[in-house]
Design a protein around this motif. Structure first.
Motif: not given
Length: 210
Positions: A116-120, A127-140, A166-171
């Protein structure tokens, strides 16, 4: 000979470090059994490699995602007949690396639980990153290390989901190794006190943080 080897008897053959977390806090390095052998740590055996005497090897036997152990053969973490392979605990390597098939099993299990998380796109090492910009919190899902004899170390999310810009990309901070060797790197050690009871050939994780 290492510094600890030269003065180990005076210090009780024990030391501990806590690497500074990216989220803040300060690191530490302590010597002596009173400070470096805490009650309540997850203790696992230190192993001696037949080929690399200057590295700290640990008996990792499995990995888990979301509290479920993955169907990975324990043999992939062991030394081969010629001494290759094994699992090193290393502060000089940033990203934890596993042999390709092991990494792929870990990554695929994590990805299947984060559909359910957007990829980036991220740095080439990941090779596994997510665009979490704008998310207050996420569950992984959690990621756990299973050690010989039964101990389990479950990592906090900050030790495997790391910001890369600095754009909300997490890997997902693991990568494939180009050899049979597995390395537990410093990102996965951050903020956790790592204690070495050299006299008893043990390494402990926690219970203290920094």
């Amino acid at each position: 000979m290492s510094f600890l080897g030269q003065i180990g008897a005076q210090l009780g053959d024990a030391f501990a470090y806590c690497l500074v977390s990216r989220g803040g806090g300060g690191g530490s390095l302590v010597f002596g059994r009173d400070s470096a052998v805490p009650i309540g740590a997850v203790w696992v055996p230190l192993l001696q490699s037949p080929r690399a005497l200057n590295f700290y090897y640990v008996g990792l036997v499995g990995l888990g995602v979301g509290g479920t152990r993955l169907p990975i053969p324990e043999s992939v973490f062991a030394w081969s007949d010629d001494g290759d392979g094994g699992v090193v605990l290393d502060t000089g390597t940033a990203v934890t690396r596993f042999p390709g098939t092991v990494y792929e099993a870990l990554r695929d299990a994590f990805v299947s639980s984060t559909m359910g998380l957007p990829r980036a796109h991220g740095p080439s090492i990941f090779d596994t990153c997510y665009d979490l910009y704008g998310f207050g919190s996420v569950r992984v899902p959690t990621v756990s290390f299973y050690f010989n004899g039964g101990p389990i170390l479950t990592l906090p999310a900050s030790n495997f989901m790391i910001p890369v810009d600095g754009m909300g990309t997490y890997c997902f901070a693991f990568a494939a190794s180009e050899s049979e060797l597995s390395i537990i790197g410093n990102i996965q050690q951050e903020g956790i006190q790592i204690s070495f009871d050299v006299a008893n050939n043990l390494v402990g994780f926690g219970p203290y943080t920094c």
